[in-house]
Design a protein around this motif. Structure first.
Motif, PDB file in Angstrom:
ATOM      1  N   LYS A 282     -11.334  32.786 -15.050  1.00 36.09           N
ATOM      2  CA  LYS A 282     -11.803  32.839 -13.662  1.00 36.09           C
ATOM      3  C   LYS A 282     -11.447  34.185 -13.014  1.00 36.09           C
ATOM      4  O   LYS A 282     -12.198  34.706 -12.206  1.00 36.09           O
ATOM      5  CB  LYS A 282     -11.163  31.680 -12.887  1.00 36.09           C
ATOM      6  CG  LYS A 282     -11.686  31.516 -11.491  1.00 36.09           C
ATOM      7  CD  LYS A 282     -12.885  30.591 -11.459  1.00 36.09           C
ATOM      8  CE  LYS A 282     -13.562  30.695 -10.098  1.00 36.09           C
ATOM      9  NZ  LYS A 282     -14.844  30.027 -10.035  1.00 36.09           N
ATOM     10  N   HIS A 283     -10.278  34.709 -13.338  1.00 38.09           N
ATOM     11  CA  HIS A 283      -9.824  35.886 -12.607  1.00 38.09           C
ATOM     12  C   HIS A 283      -9.803  37.176 -13.414  1.00 38.09           C
ATOM     13  O   HIS A 283      -9.888  38.250 -12.850  1.00 38.09           O
ATOM     14  CB  HIS A 283      -8.427  35.629 -12.025  1.00 38.09           C
ATOM     15  CG  HIS A 283      -8.392  34.504 -11.035  1.00 38.09           C
ATOM     16  ND1 HIS A 283      -8.879  34.630  -9.774  1.00 38.09           N
ATOM     17  CD2 HIS A 283      -7.969  33.224 -11.151  1.00 38.09           C
ATOM     18  CE1 HIS A 283      -8.746  33.481  -9.126  1.00 38.09           C
ATOM     19  NE2 HIS A 283      -8.196  32.608  -9.951  1.00 38.09           N
TER      20      HIS A 283
ATOM     21  N   PRO B  18     -13.988  38.122 -15.508  1.00 37.78           N
ATOM     22  CA  PRO B  18     -15.031  38.749 -14.689  1.00 37.78           C
ATOM     23  C   PRO B  18     -14.795  40.238 -14.436  1.00 37.78           C
ATOM     24  O   PRO B  18     -15.745  41.000 -14.261  1.00 37.78           O
ATOM     25  CB  PRO B  18     -14.963  37.960 -13.366  1.00 37.78           C
ATOM     26  CG  PRO B  18     -14.411  36.637 -13.735  1.00 37.78           C
ATOM     27  CD  PRO B  18     -13.454  36.912 -14.847  1.00 37.78           C
ATOM     28  N   GLU B  19     -13.525  40.651 -14.442  1.00 39.22           N
ATOM     29  CA  GLU B  19     -13.216  42.068 -14.234  1.00 39.22           C
ATOM     30  C   GLU B  19     -13.655  42.925 -15.418  1.00 39.22           C
ATOM     31  O   GLU B  19     -13.813  44.133 -15.303  1.00 39.22           O
ATOM     32  CB  GLU B  19     -11.708  42.255 -14.030  1.00 39.22           C
ATOM     33  CG  GLU B  19     -11.195  41.746 -12.716  1.00 39.22           C
ATOM     34  CD  GLU B  19     -11.787  42.506 -11.545  1.00 39.22           C
ATOM     35  OE1 GLU B  19     -11.575  43.726 -11.483  1.00 39.22           O
ATOM     36  OE2 GLU B  19     -12.484  41.885 -10.717  1.00 39.22           O
TER      37      GLU B  19
END
Lengths: 331, 297, 322
Positions: free
Chosen positions: B205-206, B209-210
């Motif tokens: 989730k964190h 995506p980066e």
């Protein structure tokens, strides 16, 4: 009447982003006299830092540009100066210290070399003389082991020490104006107290005019003789420091003062100003503070208030004072 | 600063909703070269699907009456040493070349991303083991490694895919690991941890995506490399069997006629060249738009 | 009143070097810290950079591992908790971070940001979560239209409201607020402080408030602990600490704070020298290098925390009960 060192008149500065001009300063007026500490207060986005950069004409590689207005410094007009003329002035007659000294010290050069460089450049001293002068300056800012420090690099010093070095560098050519942009914001309280003490002492010894830019009303109350309050790129109030804190005129100033918790006051609830600073691309017409102002009247949303002389110690730009027995301030 | 401040009371009218995809398209539209390359690749993908149906001739059927003919109205790209229509063979071969490169890169992407995320997020011993393994693979030249793998597995299209995938994995793993390391430093990752989020949640989730924007750029570049590698293996006779209309195979079988009928080599060569170039141009364009380091300057 | 949190002899050592060929070096970031927080109370840790206040906060949520000591949350020692115990701890203790720009994932919408703890800890349906999110938005002073926007579209103050909404959504009892207002402008800062106070009353929350700003600490706290180089040097009731500071460091710290009133300008007690490097702390009382009153015993012996009166505890050789 004391001698005026800096006089800013109707200063307008803007940035260009995506081919769009964004006006940040919208007519800034104030002056600084010899031996005086003037506080420039405002929140982020008020344009206080840009005012100082406009005086120095240090826009680096940004798109900042002075559009209008005059900046008079000791009878010289700064807005008309060329870059090379400004360069001779910077560091010699006007010096600046920044919030984070690390950004203005070169990390790969020794402290001594950096100090001596500006001294040799501006005062035409030879190597021996400038070294002596540099050490003298370091001692003056309270650094005991000045000689050793000359051979150290900036990263070897603590934040407080670096700020001392910056002040030594700024004061080394005995400037007539020192611009201090949030000089203690990055420092701890006990270190801040040291640096403020030091600046007070230097001001007394050298009669340097200081323009102190800060958001901290505590620092202002502590240091300044006169205060200029900025909001959304404009000066909203200018007053003697005692007058300002005892009897703030502009609703923004009084809101600001009331929203700071003070030690020993024991309030149950803090006053606060509702809403937030408008963005430069979406400024309200009329008074810029009107949407947040509790005392706003119909006229506030229509026209920008003029700067009014309230009494000999204070000026304020607010419609509340229009009808009272005051004269419109023309400049 | 590009923050738009919303007044809690005012500005109720829904001003243009911020959407990352729209933002991307607005910027990408300005990259004309990359846009042209994208159109080219899009056409190639369409051809990969409809190629066999629009091909004017049967790509496998020899025609001994028209051997090594130059380009003409009947044969746009001429014919090869068995009289097969080169244009038809190119159309049909598009599917093979794209399938091989896409699937190799896709498999490499999945394996590499998982390894990279694990390596970067957990660090420590796991990280060391994964990265040292990658270092071993990096110490071989790409193509040499692929040749060795095919030599072990035996020639064939599927083995080419596996070989190209294997030499893609370490590059993906290293890229994702780097992106993960910097994403891990974000305060909101720590915030998620303080909320009790599981490792899986934090990673997907964190952190993941980066890494996406860097991955997209790298994938496009990598597809180009994969096409080259697959063609190279086929050229060496380690890939597709000699009768398949694969671009590398066509290149290889035509090399005997380089002096007399250069178009036999030239046509598949141009196809490979244009495709690889297009992928690289798209990659460059994406980098300009997506890479945060370039975007801010 | 019950203790929500009891911290006893908490210690944290960080390894700062020690690769294959290096000597191992450690920093004692937190040395022997003890305090407690009651239900509905705000306890503040105040101190300068490097004093270990933030590390203490992060130890309690177990973002960093505890070297030694006890952390009792709701009667249960969680200092060495693992897996499900740890997940449970992080449901009942939430954090608010200093930088509202960095602590919210820029790729997530406001409603997803606020709902994240619910996704992690509960099995609520999407509709149920949304309902709670909208309620929470209202409570922190935002409105429903904000739910579908991204965090970067908001100003600092509004973002901090989002952060607070996220911290409160699982109805925790204890909130650890690490410098929650220091990145905000003065006029916004007071909005957020008022909100925190209001929420405390409404939900009977306990705060561990970590800050370097003494005026803010005085406003928000019930009790205060002053930290210096990894230890609490003085703790007790807010009124006592601010009116009658006993430790020389507390005195100096209070005297150093510039007060926003020019009529109260006064001679300051300016400490000499810098804060020592925590890598290499002074012997005995860590404050002795800057203390104007230091004697020989201060250089040799670490002072113990003593109850001086019913309101204050001080760790100083020179302060004695009377």
């Amino acid at each position: 009447m004391s001698q005026t060192v800096l006089e800013i008149n109707q200063l307008e500065t803007s940035f260009t982003r995506d081919k769009q001009k964004i006006k940040i300063l919208r007519g800034v007026n104030f002056s600084v006299n010899k031996g005086e500490v003037v506080g420039l207060v405002g929140e982020s986005g008020s344009g206080k830092s840009l005012t100082s950069l406009s005086i120095m004409q240090l826009f680096h590689d940004t798109t900042g540009k002075i559009d209008k207005g005059t900046i008079k410094f000791n009878d010289q007009e700064l807005t008309k100066m060329t870059e090379s003329q400004m360069r001779k002035l910077r560091g010699k007659q006007i010096s600046m210290i920044f919030q984070e000294p690390m950004t203005s010290l070169n990390p790969v050069l020794k402290i001594g070399r950096q100090l001596m460089e500006s001294i040799r450049l501006h005062l035409n001293y030879d190597k021996e003389q400038s070294r002596k002068h540099a050490i003298e300056m370091l001692k003056k800012v309270g650094i005991g082991r000045a000689e050793e420090l000359m051979d150290e690099y900036p990263h070897q010093l603590s934040g407080g020490m670096r700020q001392r070095v910056m002040i030594a560098m700024a004061m080394s050519c005995n400037p007539s104006l020192l611009i201090a942009d949030e000089p203690t914001t990055a420092l701890d309280v006990t270190i801040q107290a040291q640096i403020l003490e030091l600046m007070k002492g230097l001001k007394q010894d050298h009669e340097t005019a200081i323009l102190l830019i800060t958001h901290d009303l505590g620092v202002v109350a502590e240091m300044c003789d006169r205060v200029v309050v900025m909001y959304a790129g404009e000066v909203v109030e200018e007053a003697d420091v005692f007058e300002l804190f005892a009897n703030p005129k502009h609703p923004y100033t009084s809101g600001l003062i009331r929203s700071v918790p003070k030690i020993g006051e024991n309030k149950e609830e803090l006053d606060s100003i509702k809403g937030q600073v408008p963005s430069p691309s979406n400024m309200p017409t009329g008074c810029k503070f009107a949407p947040r102002c509790e005392k706003a009247m119909a006229i506030c949303n229509e026209a920008a208030p003029p700067m009014l002389n309230i009494n000999q110690n204070s000026k304020c730009s607010c419609w509340l004072y229009e009808k009272k027995d005051v004269t419109v301030h023309n400049e | 600063m590009s923050t738009t401040v919303i007044d809690s009371k005012k500005a109720q009218q829904p001003a243009a909703q911020y959407s990352p995809l729209k933002e991307f398209w607005r910027n990408y539209k300005k990259k004309k070269v990359a846009l042209i390359a994208s159109v080219f690749i899009f056409l190639l993908i369409v051809i990969a699907f409809i190629g066999p149906y629009i091909a004017p001739y049967d790509p496998y059927e020899p025609n001994y009456d028209a051997i090594l003919e130059g380009p003409s109205a009947a044969h746009f790209a001429g014919t090869d040493e068995y009289g097969r229509d080169i244009f038809s063979r190119l159309l049909v071969g598009t599917k093979i070349s794209l399938t091989v490169s896409f699937s190799a890169v896709f498999l490499g992407l999945i394996a590499g991303t998982i390894l990279g995320l694990i390596s970067g997020y957990f660090g420590g011993r796991v990280d060391k083991v994964i990265m040292r393994c990658c270092d071993v693979f990096f110490s071989f030249p790409d193509l040499l490694l692929a040749i060795a793998i095919v030599a072990i597995l035996g020639p064939g299209i599927n083995n080419v895919i596996i070989a190209v995938m294997i030499f893609s994995v370490p590059s993906f793993a290293r890229l994702v690991r780097g992106a993960t390391l910097s994403a891990k430093e974000n305060v909101y990752v720590e915030a998620a941890k303080s909320m009790g989020a599981s490792h899986t949640r934090i990673i997907f989730k964190h952190i993941f995506p980066e890494t996406i924007s860097e991955l997209i750029i790298f994938v496009t570049m990598r597809v180009g490399t994969a096409i080259l590698a697959a063609s190279g293996l086929s050229f060496l006779g380690l890939g597709a069997s000699p009768e398949t209309p694969e671009w590398g195979v066509m290149l290889s079988s035509g090399r005997d006629y380089l002096g007399t009928a250069s178009h036999v080599v030239l046509m598949p060569g141009i196809a490979i060249f244009l495709t690889v170039l297009a992928f690289n141009l798209i990659g460059d364009g994406l980098r300009d738009v997506l890479d945060p380091k370039i975007k801010n300057s | 009143m019950n203790n929500i949190l009891v911290v006893e002899n908490l210690k944290k050592k960080f390894q700062i070097s020690g690769g294959l060929f290096e000597k191992k070096e450690f920093v004692n970031a937190v040395m022997d810290v003890s305090f407690h927080i009651k239900e509905g109370e705000t306890f503040s840790l105040v101190g300068e950079s490097g004093c270990g206040k933030s590390t203490t906060g992060r130890l309690i949520t177990r973002l960093v591992d505890v070297t030694e000591g006890k952390i009792v949350v709701n009667g249960k020692d969680v200092a060495q908790a693992k897996n499900s115990e740890l997940t449970h701890l992080r449901e009942s203790v939430q954090m608010i971070f200093q930088d509202p720009y960095a602590s919210l994932n820029p790729r997530m919408k406001v409603k997803d940001l606020i709902a994240e703890p619910l996704v992690i800890h509960t099995k609520l349906s999407k509709e149920e979560r949304d309902k709670l999110v909208y309620e929470m938005l209202e409570i922190v002073g935002l409105n429903a239209e904000h739910a579908n926007r991204y965090a970067h579209e908001f100003s600092g103050g509004q973002r901090q409201r989002i952060g607070i909404a996220r911290a409160l959504i699982t109805k925790p009892k204890l909130i650890i607020a690490d410098e929650p207002v220091s990145a905000l402008d003065v006029s916004i800062q007071s909005q957020i402080l008022n909100l925190l106070k209001k929420l405390q009353k409404e939900f009977n929350l306990s705060y561990l408030f970590i800050s370097h700003d003494l005026s803010v600490v005085e406003y928000i706290s019930h009790r205060v602990g002053v930290m210096y180089l990894g230890t609490i040097v003085e703790q007790g009731d807010k009124e006592a600490i601010f009116k009658n500071p006993l430790h020389p460091y507390t005195k100096a710290l209070l005297s150093s704070v510039p007060i926003a009133d020019p009529t109260m300008r006064k001679e300051k007690m300016v400490l000499k020298g810098d804060i020592p490097n925590p890598k290499n702390p002074p012997s005995g009382c860590t404050f002795h290098t800057r203390c104007p009153l230091a004697t020989d015993i201060c250089k040799q012996q670490i002072p113990k925390m003593k109850q001086i009166n019913d309101k204050q505890q001080v760790a100083c050789h020179l302060v004695n009960e009377n």
